[in-house]
Design a protein around this motif. Structure first.
Motif, PDB file in Angstrom:
ATOM      1  N   UNK A 187     -13.182 -59.769  14.120  1.00 21.17           N
ATOM      2  CA  UNK A 187     -14.111 -59.040  14.986  1.00 21.17           C
ATOM      3  C   UNK A 187     -15.445 -59.776  15.055  1.00 21.17           C
ATOM      4  N   UNK A 188     -15.974 -60.003  16.246  1.00 24.39           N
ATOM      5  CA  UNK A 188     -17.245 -60.676  16.440  1.00 24.39           C
ATOM      6  C   UNK A 188     -17.127 -62.165  16.654  1.00 24.39           C
ATOM      7  N   UNK A 189     -15.937 -62.733  16.483  1.00 21.47           N
ATOM      8  CA  UNK A 189     -15.749 -64.154  16.719  1.00 21.47           C
ATOM      9  C   UNK A 189     -15.412 -64.399  18.182  1.00 21.47           C
ATOM     10  N   UNK A 190     -15.361 -65.697  18.543  1.00 20.56           N
ATOM     11  CA  UNK A 190     -15.120 -66.060  19.948  1.00 20.56           C
ATOM     12  C   UNK A 190     -13.629 -66.171  20.212  1.00 20.56           C
ATOM     13  N   UNK A 191     -13.231 -65.677  21.393  1.00 24.43           N
ATOM     14  CA  UNK A 191     -11.861 -65.808  21.887  1.00 24.43           C
ATOM     15  C   UNK A 191     -11.901 -66.748  23.078  1.00 24.43           C
ATOM     16  N   UNK A 192     -11.053 -67.793  23.056  1.00 25.54           N
ATOM     17  CA  UNK A 192     -11.019 -68.739  24.174  1.00 25.54           C
ATOM     18  C   UNK A 192      -9.558 -68.992  24.539  1.00 25.54           C
ATOM     19  N   UNK A 193      -9.170 -68.515  25.728  1.00 31.71           N
ATOM     20  CA  UNK A 193      -7.832 -68.756  26.265  1.00 31.71           C
ATOM     21  C   UNK A 193      -7.951 -69.841  27.327  1.00 31.71           C
ATOM     22  N   UNK A 194      -7.181 -70.953  27.178  1.00 30.66           N
ATOM     23  CA  UNK A 194      -7.327 -72.106  28.056  1.00 30.66           C
ATOM     24  C   UNK A 194      -5.956 -72.572  28.519  1.00 30.66           C
ATOM     25  N   UNK A 195      -5.906 -72.926  29.836  1.00 28.64           N
ATOM     26  CA  UNK A 195      -4.694 -73.501  30.399  1.00 28.64           C
ATOM     27  C   UNK A 195      -5.073 -74.536  31.446  1.00 28.64           C
ATOM     28  N   UNK A 254     -11.440 -53.666  21.434  1.00 29.31           N
ATOM     29  CA  UNK A 254     -10.914 -53.397  22.768  1.00 29.31           C
ATOM     30  C   UNK A 254     -10.413 -54.661  23.444  1.00 29.31           C
ATOM     31  N   UNK A 255     -10.796 -55.826  22.938  1.00 24.66           N
ATOM     32  CA  UNK A 255     -10.351 -57.070  23.565  1.00 24.66           C
ATOM     33  C   UNK A 255      -8.926 -57.449  23.177  1.00 24.66           C
ATOM     34  N   UNK A 264      -7.028 -58.726  17.109  1.00 26.72           N
ATOM     35  CA  UNK A 264      -8.361 -58.666  16.507  1.00 26.72           C
ATOM     36  C   UNK A 264      -8.271 -57.823  15.239  1.00 26.72           C
ATOM     37  N   UNK A 265      -8.822 -58.316  14.113  1.00 30.19           N
ATOM     38  CA  UNK A 265      -8.846 -57.590  12.840  1.00 30.19           C
ATOM     39  C   UNK A 265     -10.289 -57.441  12.390  1.00 30.19           C
ATOM     40  N   UNK A 266     -10.560 -56.332  11.461  1.00 30.46           N
ATOM     41  CA  UNK A 266     -11.929 -56.052  11.018  1.00 30.46           C
ATOM     42  C   UNK A 266     -11.883 -55.272   9.714  1.00 30.46           C
ATOM     43  N   UNK A 267     -12.671 -55.614   8.626  1.00 28.68           N
ATOM     44  CA  UNK A 267     -12.719 -54.835   7.376  1.00 28.68           C
ATOM     45  C   UNK A 267     -13.437 -53.505   7.616  1.00 28.68           C
TER      46      UNK A 267
END
Length: 1195
Positions: A489-497, A539-540, A561-564
């Protein structure tokens, strides 16, 4: 355009009678479509968005009324567009300019060579104008040049303040041949209008003359482009479907328009090169008008002529009288003979030839003969433009640039492009662009798509060409697919094609489209597509798919997405304390987070709080955990613990819960001091504060006999003392207290003991010495300004001798009067005096006399104060009362002596009344013997003061002593008289002279207020015999009697003696009759009212007034007047009881007549005020009746 069939080039298609001079109604019926109707704007052809007025200028489709008036198949043989001929318009404008001329200097026509500049100037006087006038420049009949300003046309305006003149300039830069023609300048200001027409001639420059196509000047002008400011007819173009055009050897355009529907006019105009369709339609509409026989013309001009460009046209009229002078005009400007314009006379025929016709000759012409004129229009058409190189079928891929090219027969020709039959309108944001290179016309499509696959066609006035364009997709390859991702949670998600083609695509999440936001960014750079989420949220999480546009390929990827676990205690404050009011329900919801959702456990003192239905229980949800306490108690206060745990970790937190309550009521307050409208109260704090500090107190009070408590402070009182104010003196009150803490307000305390506010009065005022004797001092004063509810019981007067502080009470008992005499004082002693006011609350502050008083009688010399109006002669009339008050001063009481003319006054005739401060002389009915000088002597011991008063009692004078006739001549008589012996004790102010004919002896006033003792009477009637009499006049009025001449004056005729005829006496007897009746009247109580009527009769009738059938006799409230037959009854200050029915009765020997009216007296100021405010009397009457019935004692 093909030539007309069976017609010469100087003849029109169908002759029509001349139109009538003015038909304004038809102008309204078939005028061009208004700008407010969007459907008409579409029919008027496309126009740029930045030039909304161009649709009005270039629109050519007829209005809705015109279409309704001209259905297909029902056209009459004569057509008209509904606008008057240009000649008529010019006449109207000339008439307007004569009525309201605004131009000081009008623009003049001029000539210029090709490539040179020319400026036209118009000036308008601004002395009578409140704001700047509106000026428009036109070319031809309708083209507004305001939207054409650019590098070839500039419009300027300036204002000279010292001369107050507006200057408007139109400058043409680098003129071209097609700029030649007629121009018009119009100026308007409110209801004023003025216009002026002028011509511009453009001559060829030295050297070879280039071949200029007139239509090349009619290109669309864009803002900031090289061709900005040139004339533009592109607004005439209209979208239409492409229809095959068949070549016809000879076409009669007039017949085509006559038989066509109004919706087809533009199509015909474009197909056959008609540049002024509006003018042709005006002429067609005008052809419907009924022929008006002309006295000057045997045959008039045809309604319209048409000729090819470069051709020759012939205008012919036939005169009824060959001697008439003929003048030819073009657009209101007279045509002079030249090589271009040739005039011929053949008998009664007058012919004008126009050689080498160009497009600028397309205009209105008219010819005048005497006072009549007839007009026509000339239409110059261009040859059709042919397509010389056809379009070719083309294939392309999506994204490529496509060019479709054709060639036409002329340079810069007007060409239209169509896609599947719909016209292509290029614009700044359009992918379609049209490029013209001489005869080449190229349609450019940037970034072609599959939607551009269609049939494209080009259309000119003489032909068309079409071709098919096919746009296909390129094969797509996936170079880099999407990959599944797991992020914190809070990190960047980058989907690339990456795909093989530079195309767009769509992203979806869980089957729904993804919209770009600040949180989610979609990046497309060449063949690479990215979806970037800077800070990952729960939610992402989901299934993401990228789908390239126009392809059926999909690229999927999953994001997890995971979070403590976390506990959010931000809303609890620094020490995590929660306060709850005893008896209330506590529901403490703590937000938690974590992925997967954590498990929450509540505990207190190492004892877990279970989930269930107990009074204290826990409730858990995916995003929160809740502690519930039903009906909180004091024992529930303490520390509560929360433990969260999931596969990602653990979290712990502690919360302090505090249960509070309202405080106990305070004890009853004590009232320690009382004033006139205030008191001071104190109290003790409550024994129990409810677990929360006392914030303050609320105080309430009420009257003892009332049950309604009133809050005295709205801001908390921090102290345990308070001073209530604004109480009523003499009224018993009670007060009580409320304690307030953070929880709320306690119950009220017990009320205090009743108390009554009372106060002493203010000190007495204006303490002064009234009189002093050798043993007494008399003091007087005024009551206190403020007495209060305790009232005033009396006064205490005290004194002390100078040098001591022992105050002695002068009055043993309270006195109510404001005057008291201190007795038994030693002579020559000095004392101080003070006075106090006493009531139930005690004695007031004393009022001191400012200085010591000497106990010794003081002699004050006498002084007489004569009133201002008595310092001059006091004049009264005989019978009036004389009442004179003469103030004086002096102590001890002075002695008064009155004398008249040096002799004592007879007290039987004149009353004298004396007091300590004034003396009064009173005469009930003044007589002339009372006139004289009155002397007053005031004496105090050896001091004496005297004064004199002159009293004059006047009366009306006696008549003049002798009146005699000095001379008679013509129609004039000279009189003289001697002044009267008795002038009434005042100066004679004038004389009144009257004359009477001997026959009737009725006296008529000739001269009034005449100051001399001789006069000439003129304008007497010849043959009559006159007597004269004279009245004397002073300030009291005319003398009671007049002195008459003993002899008569005969106004004799010259040369002939007239014998008076004998007439029988006429009987003037007449019974009384009212000529003006009484009218019903409203009166206001307290204001005099009058009733008026007029009566005639002979002998003079006796007038009697009655109220309610009772005669009014010797009533001082009524005054009755009768003057020249006008009878008036005045009611002095009427009351409501004076209302009723009033009657006026006239009686003489011949009869009796009566007339009645009603008088209503309304009540006082309220009725008067309402009447002055415009309220109708009937409404006021109803209102006062209701008021009287509700409170009759106040009415």
């Amino acid at each position: 355009m093909p030539e007309p069939t069976k017609k010469e080039e100087n003849e029109v298609l169908a002759p029509a009678p001349a139109p009538p001079p003015e038909e304004p109604n038809k102008e309204k019926e078939a005028g061009t479509a208004p700008a407010k109707e969007p459907s008409k704007e579409k029919e008027a052809g496309p126009a740029p968005a930045k030039e909304p007025n161009k649709e009005k200028e270039a629109g050519t489709s007829p209005g809705k009324d015109e279409e309704d008036a001209s259905p297909p198949g029902a056209l009459p043989p004569e057509w008209s567009i509904g606008e008057p001929p240009a000649g008529e318009e010019q006449d109207k404008q000339n008439a307007n300019s004569q009525l309201s001329t605004l131009f000081v200097e009008k623009p003049q026509g001029g000539a210029v060579k090709v490539g040179e500049n020319i400026t036209f100037i118009a000036k308008v006087k601004a002395e009578d104008l409140l704001r700047k006038p509106t000026v428009k420049w036109f070319k031809g009949k309708w083209m507004d040049l305001a939207s054409k300003a650019g590098k070839h046309l500039q419009l300027k305006e300036t204002f000279e303040r010292h001369s107050r003149v507006y200057t408007f300039e139109m400058q043409i830069i680098k003129a071209k041949e097609n700029y030649a023609g007629n121009y018009r300048c119009e100026v308007t200001y409110k209801d004023k209008f003025d216009s002026c027409s002028f011509d511009l001639e453009v001559h060829e420059s030295t050297g070879t003359t280039p071949n200029i196509d007139i239509r090349s000047a009619f290109k669309r002008s864009g803002e900031g482009q090289d061709d900005a400011g040139e004339l533009d007819f592109s607004g005439l173009l209209k979208r239409r479907e492409v229809k095959p055009q068949e070549e016809q050897p000879e076409v009669d355009v007039w017949e085509l328009l006559k038989n066509a529907k109004p919706s087809e006019y533009e199509k015909i105009a474009f197909q056959y090169g008609i540049t002024d369709l509006r003018g042709m339609l005006r002429r067609l509409k005008r052809m419907r008008r009924v022929e008006k026989k002309s006295a000057a013309f045997a045959r008039i001009l045809d309604p319209a002529y048409q000729v090819d460009k470069g051709g020759r046209v012939r205008f012919v009229v036939e005169l009824a009288d060959p001697k008439l002078e003929v003048k030819w005009y073009k657009n209101g400007q007279e045509i002079r003979p030249s090589t271009k314009y040739i005039f011929e006379h053949k008998g009664c025929e007058r012919i004008m030839f126009i050689n080498n016709c160009v497009l600028t000759d397309d205009s209105e012409y008219y010819v005048t003969a005497g006072d009549e004129k007839c007009s026509t229009e000339l239409f110059v058409r261009e040859p059709p433009v042919m397509v010389t190189k056809q379009l070719e079928d083309t294939k392309a891929y999506c994204g490529e640039r496509v060019e479709l090219e054709c060639e036409v027969s002329e340079d810069d020709a007007n060409v239209k492009w169509f896609k599947n039959g719909e016209e292509i309108v290029p614009g700044p944001k359009s992918r379609y662009h049209i490029r013209v290179e001489g005869k080449k016309h190229i349609l450019v499509i940037d970034g072609a798509t599959k939607a551009d696959t269609a049939e494209y066609s080009v259309m000119t006035t003489g032909g068309q060409s079409s071709a098919k364009l096919s746009v296909d997709l390129k094969p797509l390859k996936i170079l880099t697919p999407l990959t599944d991702q797991t992020v914190n949670l809070g990190k960047e998600i980058c989907l690339k094609c990456e795909v093989s083609e530079n195309i767009t695509g769509k992203w979806t999440k869980n089957g729904l489209p993804v919209q770009e936001t600040d949180h989610l960014k979609i990046v497309h750079k060449g063949r690479i597509h990215k979806l970037v989420i800077a800070n990952a949220l729960v939610e992402d999480e989901g299934d993401y798919v990228f789908t390239p546009d126009a392809y059926s390929v999909t690229l999927p990827a999953k994001v997890h997405v995971i979070d403590p676990p976390k506990i959010n205690l931000d809303g609890l404050g620094a020490d995590n304390t929660v306060t709850v009011i005893a008896g209330n329900k506590l529901r403490l919801e703590i937000p938690i987070s974590g992925e997967p959702p954590p498990k929450a456990i509540w505990s207190r003192a190492d004892k877990a709080i279970m989930e269930g239905s107990g009074r204290i229980r826990a409730e858990n949800y995916p995003d929160s955990t809740t502690l519930v306490i039903d009906i909180a108690e004091k024992d529930d206060s303490g520390v509560y613990h929360i433990n969260l745990k999931n596969e990602a970790g653990e979290a712990h937190a502690s919360i302090n819960i505090k249960v509070v309550d309202i405080p106990d009521p305070p004890v009853a307050p004590n009232v320690t001091d009382v004033g006139d409208d205030w008191c001071i109260m104190t109290w003790e704090p409550p024994l129990y504060d409810g677990g929360s500090p006392i914030l303050g107190y609320f105080i309430e009070r009420k009257k003892k006999q009332s049950s309604r408590w009133m809050r005295l402070n709205f801001d908390l009182c921090k102290e345990t003392t308070f001073e209530p104010k604004k109480m009523i003196e003499g009224v018993a009150y009670e007060v009580r207290i409320f304690a307030v803490n953070a929880v709320g307000i306690s119950k009220p305390s017990m009320p205090s003991k009743p108390f009554v506010p009372l106060a002493v009065t203010s000190p007495p005022t204006l303490l002064t010495v009234d009189s002093v004797t050798d043993t007494t001092v008399t003091m007087k004063w005024r009551p206190p300004d403020q007495i209060g509810a305790a009232g005033l019981d009396g006064y205490v007067l005290e004194y002390c001798f100078e040098g001591t502080d022992d105050w002695i009470v002068a009055n043993t008992e309270l006195i109510e009067k404001t005057k008291f005499t201190i007795t038994g004082l030693p002579t020559d002693s000095r004392i101080f005096v003070r006075v106090k006011a006493v009531n139930a609350a005690g004695a007031s502050e004393p009022k001191y006399y400012s200085q010591p008083i000497l106990v010794k009688e003081i002699i004050e010399p006498p002084k007489i104060r004569i009133p201002r109006h008595l310092k001059q002669t006091y004049i009264r009339r005989v019978g009036e009362a004389i009442n004179l008050v003469i103030p004086f001063q002096g102590k001890p009481r002075p002695e008064l002596i009155w004398t008249k003319d040096g002799a004592p006054i007879d007290k039987n005739q004149i009353n004298i009344r004396n007091s300590e401060t004034d003396t009064i002389i009173f005469i009930r009915k003044a007589e002339r013997s009372h006139s004289g000088k009155y002397d007053l002597q005031v004496k105090v011991e050896k001091f004496v003061e005297t004064a004199s008063i002159d009293i004059r009692v006047i009366d009306r004078p006696g008549p003049p002593q002798l009146v005699k006739i000095d001379d008679v001549w013509g129609e004039n008589v000279a009189l003289s008289w001697t002044p009267p012996r008795d002038n009434g004790n005042t100066a004679i102010t004038g004389y009144t002279i009257q004359k009477a004919d001997k026959k009737s002896m009725e006296w008529f006033t000739v001269i009034e207020h005449y100051h001399r003792t001789n006069a000439t009477i003129t304008e007497l009637v010849i043959g009559n015999e006159y007597y004269f009499r004279v009245f004397a006049e002073n300030m009291c009025g005319l003398s009671e009697d007049a002195t008459m001449t003993k002899e008569s004056a005969v106004i004799a005729k010259d040369g002939k003696i007239y014998k008076n005829p004998v007439y029988e006496d006429f009987d003037f007897s007449e019974a009384p009759m009212f000529t003006q009746p009484l009218v019903n009247t409203y009166a206001v109580a307290g204001y005099n009212a009058t009733l008026n009527c007029s009566v005639r009769g002979n002998p003079k009738p006796k007038i009697t007034w009655m109220k309610n059938k009772v005669a009014i006799i010797d009533d001082p409230r009524y005054r009755m007047f009768s003057n020249q037959g006008v009878c008036t009854l005045e009611i002095r200050k009427p009351s409501p009881y004076d209302g009723g029915t009033y009657c006026c009765k006239a009686v003489n020997d011949l009869g009796t007549v009566e007339i009645e009216c009603k008088l209503e007296v309304k009540g006082g100021l309220s009725f008067c005020r309402l009447l002055l405010q415009g309220v109708p009397p009937n409404i006021i009457d109803s209102y006062l009746r209701d008021l009287h019935s509700s409170s009759p004692e106040e009415y």
